[in-house]
Design a protein around this motif. Structure first.
Motif, PDB file in Angstrom:
ATOM      1  N   SER A 407     -13.383  23.592  19.616  1.00 27.98           N
ATOM      2  CA  SER A 407     -12.762  24.902  19.836  1.00 27.98           C
ATOM      3  C   SER A 407     -12.600  25.199  21.319  1.00 27.98           C
ATOM      4  O   SER A 407     -13.237  24.574  22.173  1.00 27.98           O
ATOM      5  N   ALA A 408     -11.768  26.168  21.631  1.00 30.21           N
ATOM      6  CA  ALA A 408     -11.719  26.758  22.964  1.00 30.21           C
ATOM      7  C   ALA A 408     -12.860  27.769  23.063  1.00 30.21           C
ATOM      8  O   ALA A 408     -13.692  27.872  22.152  1.00 30.21           O
ATOM      9  N   TRP A 409     -12.913  28.543  24.151  1.00 28.34           N
ATOM     10  CA  TRP A 409     -13.970  29.538  24.290  1.00 28.34           C
ATOM     11  C   TRP A 409     -13.812  30.627  23.225  1.00 28.34           C
ATOM     12  O   TRP A 409     -12.712  31.126  22.985  1.00 28.34           O
ATOM     13  N   LEU A 410     -14.934  30.987  22.589  1.00 28.63           N
ATOM     14  CA  LEU A 410     -14.946  32.034  21.569  1.00 28.63           C
ATOM     15  C   LEU A 410     -15.951  33.112  21.962  1.00 28.63           C
ATOM     16  O   LEU A 410     -17.036  32.798  22.470  1.00 28.63           O
ATOM     17  N   GLN A 411     -15.596  34.373  21.719  1.00 32.13           N
ATOM     18  CA  GLN A 411     -16.493  35.482  22.020  1.00 32.13           C
ATOM     19  C   GLN A 411     -17.054  36.066  20.732  1.00 32.13           C
ATOM     20  O   GLN A 411     -16.408  36.068  19.697  1.00 32.13           O
ATOM     21  N   ARG A 412     -18.253  36.601  20.840  1.00 38.41           N
ATOM     22  CA  ARG A 412     -18.944  37.150  19.677  1.00 38.41           C
ATOM     23  C   ARG A 412     -18.167  38.315  19.049  1.00 38.41           C
ATOM     24  O   ARG A 412     -18.032  38.394  17.838  1.00 38.41           O
ATOM     25  N   ASN A 413     -17.654  39.195  19.879  1.00 34.03           N
ATOM     26  CA  ASN A 413     -17.003  40.406  19.375  1.00 34.03           C
ATOM     27  C   ASN A 413     -15.485  40.389  19.509  1.00 34.03           C
ATOM     28  O   ASN A 413     -14.834  41.405  19.326  1.00 34.03           O
ATOM     29  N   GLN A 414     -14.946  39.244  19.867  1.00 31.20           N
ATOM     30  CA  GLN A 414     -13.499  39.106  19.951  1.00 31.20           C
ATOM     31  C   GLN A 414     -13.080  37.849  19.198  1.00 31.20           C
ATOM     32  O   GLN A 414     -12.856  36.804  19.807  1.00 31.20           O
ATOM     33  N   PRO A 424     -15.568  36.101  10.692  1.00 31.49           N
ATOM     34  CA  PRO A 424     -16.765  36.827  11.149  1.00 31.49           C
ATOM     35  C   PRO A 424     -18.071  36.161  10.753  1.00 31.49           C
ATOM     36  O   PRO A 424     -19.043  36.176  11.513  1.00 31.49           O
ATOM     37  N   LYS A 425     -18.118  35.571   9.546  1.00 29.82           N
ATOM     38  CA  LYS A 425     -19.363  34.927   9.106  1.00 29.82           C
ATOM     39  C   LYS A 425     -19.677  33.707   9.962  1.00 29.82           C
ATOM     40  O   LYS A 425     -20.849  33.448  10.283  1.00 29.82           O
ATOM     41  N   LEU A 426     -18.652  32.965  10.358  1.00 32.07           N
ATOM     42  CA  LEU A 426     -18.879  31.800  11.221  1.00 32.07           C
ATOM     43  C   LEU A 426     -19.351  32.239  12.596  1.00 32.07           C
ATOM     44  O   LEU A 426     -20.300  31.666  13.161  1.00 32.07           O
ATOM     45  N   LEU A 427     -18.708  33.268  13.169  1.00 30.29           N
ATOM     46  CA  LEU A 427     -19.115  33.749  14.495  1.00 30.29           C
ATOM     47  C   LEU A 427     -20.545  34.277  14.473  1.00 30.29           C
ATOM     48  O   LEU A 427     -21.319  34.051  15.410  1.00 30.29           O
ATOM     49  N   GLN A 428     -20.902  34.966  13.406  1.00 27.85           N
ATOM     50  CA  GLN A 428     -22.278  35.457  13.292  1.00 27.85           C
ATOM     51  C   GLN A 428     -23.263  34.292  13.254  1.00 27.85           C
ATOM     52  O   GLN A 428     -24.337  34.339  13.874  1.00 27.85           O
ATOM     53  N   ALA A 429     -22.896  33.231  12.559  1.00 29.95           N
ATOM     54  CA  ALA A 429     -23.783  32.072  12.438  1.00 29.95           C
ATOM     55  C   ALA A 429     -23.962  31.360  13.773  1.00 29.95           C
ATOM     56  O   ALA A 429     -25.086  31.014  14.156  1.00 29.95           O
TER      57      ALA A 429
END
Length: 611
Positions: A407-414, A424-429
């Motif tokens: 992936s590229a850069w990912l943010q928790r709330n974006q 959302p479930k993947l980002l939370q994990a």
């Protein structure tokens, strides 16, 4: 032709001098205080319960907005009924009998059928009395609505005025003043940049970010990898041929329509005409298409010689459908009566799909069936291996032959735009301590669509404050946009004042001339309002508008083009639309009065209560 009327009803109501606000639903929260009785709402002395709402929805799935809209309809109905009863309105037994007898659903061969009526009641209502009471209320509501909104008439002089307003055009030239025009005048030195940076420091913090390595187990991908033999396809086709072949029939018809309110003698006359046409067709079947073009009253098929194309069973109204699927190719039916009138039908062809035509669909079906079982087995394996070998994705890659993606850069709330990585479930994990700090694989995450994901963090960047050097260009652009917008607005308003005073009109670099009208705007609504608000007694005239992007545009109005003459058809169309707008305004005002006369009170029962 007059789409503006439909899209600008408030404007038209002003023109008509009838600005009764368009009726909108009053949410339950706006009703007066609740009582202890568990009803939804009370209209005057009539209570509406959730069971009434459920019955009105007839068991259809509904979201909160749909349920609220249905409740508002029920409230309006009760308001109208309350007023009708207070004015002594009733429905006589004879009126009720005539109405029910005229319903096509209750007729057999054009005549009222007690058997059909009883069959209908048995499946829908506890008794004939319950149904007839409901029909009586509906007739009273309809009568009440017609008495208020069914007698509106807009004078011809008003229609002429609206045509003149809608059709008038204006030739204009724009002069655009942009914030960037003032870049040289905006302070963007080090001191200004630092002051802006200090005042907006929170905006220049980067959020915590991660880059991921991840694998996707996809049921669709598994399906594509499965080979299906011709023997399997043949076997499936033979077992499901009746469902798969999908027989369709091509028919042509000649229709003589019967108005819903036709009197018996009028209907008998139409039937006699249809029988005469039937006799003509059967005497010369080769002229069916020619006769259909000349005499059929179905606008959709008449010009095609009555051809309705291929249709599957159940696609047409039942009497028509039953007739078509009982005929042989080339056969011409006797008269068939439906709710639309009398039909003469010719069956033209029958077709069903062959194995070759269905092969691709069967292969896909079998692939999905086999993939479902394989997906379940591999899901268990993915869970097992990703947990047992939590320090790497190598185990699941080797065990399930999956590809590691990055992936590229990912943010928790974006969340990212990507459907999987933005889940959302993947980002939370992946932002959990176990994955982020302990460097373990994530749990198996179901991201929907038959896809499971296991991810691990490849790189991590904590939240941090960006240095002023990193955001210098951004701050400079923001300063120019903000301060430039102020200067553009100031210059625009000053220029507009000068132009209105007759100064410097020809010294400006005006844009190319264009013509706009309310029926063909071509510009934002705010611009159109300003352009048409300018008086046309002395030209050129000028208007100015500030835009959200910080620019300011000055319009020079050079010419007023009167509305072209409207045709009789256009005048009639506009008159009908204005009548409807006026009627809606009158009806809205009436409903508002009824709400004051019969208070609407909220009970304690919620729209979504289960009791």
């Amino acid at each position: 032709m007059f789409e503006f009327v439909q899209n600008n009803k408030t404007v038209i109501q002003v023109i008509l001098g009838a600005v009764a606000l368009t009726f909108v639903g009053f949410g339950v929260g706006s009703y007066s205080s609740a009582t202890d009785d568990p009803y939804l709402v009370k209209v005057g002395n009539t209570k509406i319960y959730k069971r009434d709402l459920d019955r009105a929805l007839e068991g259809r799935p509904s979201d909160p907005a749909t349920r609220q809209a249905m409740l508002e309809n029920m409230i309006q109905r009760e308001l109208l009924l309350s007023d009708a009863r207070d004015h002594g309105a009733t429905v006589s037994p004879e009126q009720l009998r005539k109405f029910i007898a005229a319903v096509p659903l209750f007729q057999d061969g054009g005549k009222f059928s007690a058997e059909r009526y009883a069959e209908f009641l048995k499946s829908r209502y506890p008794s004939a009395e319950a149904f007839e009471n409901e029909i009586s209320r509906d007739l009273m509501v309809r009568s009440q609505m017609d008495s208020v909104a069914g007698t509106q008439f807009v004078p011809q002089v008003v229609i002429d005025r609206v045509i003149a307003i809608l059709g008038e055009a204006r030739e204009i030239q724009p002069l655009l003043i942009k914030p960037s025009d003032f870049a040289a005048e905006v302070k963007t030195d080090d001191a200004a940049i630092k002051a802006y940076y200090d005042a907006n420091a929170k905006r220049f913090r980067t959020a915590e970010q991660v880059k991921l390595d991840y694998v996707v187990l996809s049921q669709d991908a598994l399906a594509q990898s499965i080979k299906v033999s011709d023997a399997d396809v043949q076997k499936y086709y033979e077992q499901h041929k009746a469902d798969l072949a999908g027989e369709q029939r091509r028919a042509s018809h000649i229709l003589l329509t019967v108005p819903k309110d036709a009197k018996p003698e009028q209907k008998a006359k139409i039937k006699a005409e249809a029988e005469a046409i039937l006799k003509e067709v059967k005497a010369n079947p080769a002229k069916f298409a020619e006769i259909a073009k000349a005499k059929s009253q179905d606008p959709g098929s008449a010009e095609k010689g009555g051809d309705l194309g291929f249709n599957a069973r159940g696609m047409m109204v039942k009497p028509f459908d039953d007739a078509v699927f009982a005929m042989k190719p080339g056969q011409i039916s006797d008269l068939v009566e439906t709710e639309y009138g009398f039909h003469i039908i010719r069956l033209d062809a029958i077709k069903s799909e062959t194995l070759d035509q269905l092969k691709a669909a069967i292969v896909e079906k079998l692939q999905k069936q086999k993939a479902a079982a394989l997906f379940r087995a591999q899901s268990d394996k993915l869970n097992e291996v990703s947990y047992q070998q939590a320090d790497s994705l190598k185990g699941v890659v080797d065990a399930l032959k999956l590809e590691v993606k990055h992936s590229a850069w990912l943010q928790r709330n974006q969340p990212a735009q990507d459907e999987i990585l933005g889940n959302p479930k993947l980002l939370q994990a992946v932002f959990s301590d176990d994955v982020l700090k302990k460097k373990h694989n994530s749990e198996v995450v179901d991201v929907g669509g038959g896809r499971l994901v296991v991810a691990r963090v490849a790189d991590h960047q904590p939240e941090r404050q960006q240095a002023i050097a990193e955001v210098r260009d951004q701050i400079k652009a923001e300063l120019i946009a903000r301060e430039g917008a102020k200067l553009a607005d100031k210059k625009g308003q000053a220029l507009l004042a000068e132009l209105k005073a007759g100064k410097g009109v020809d010294a400006q670099q005006w844009g190319a001339a264009l013509t706009v009208s309310r029926r063909a705007p071509g510009l934002p609504q705010s611009d159109m309002r300003s352009i048409f608000a300018v008086g046309a007694a002395k030209l050129p005239a000028f208007a100015g508008v500030h835009h959200d992007d910080g620019s300011y545009v000055v319009y020079r109005v050079n010419k007023v083009v009167p509305a072209p003459a409207a045709t009789d058809a256009e005048r009639a169309q506009l008159g009908g639309q204005l009548d409807q707008v006026s009627a809606n305004g009158q009806f809205a005002a009436y409903l508002k009065t009824l709400r004051e006369k019969y208070p609407v009170t909220a009970g304690k029962q919620s729209l979504n209560d289960n009791n």
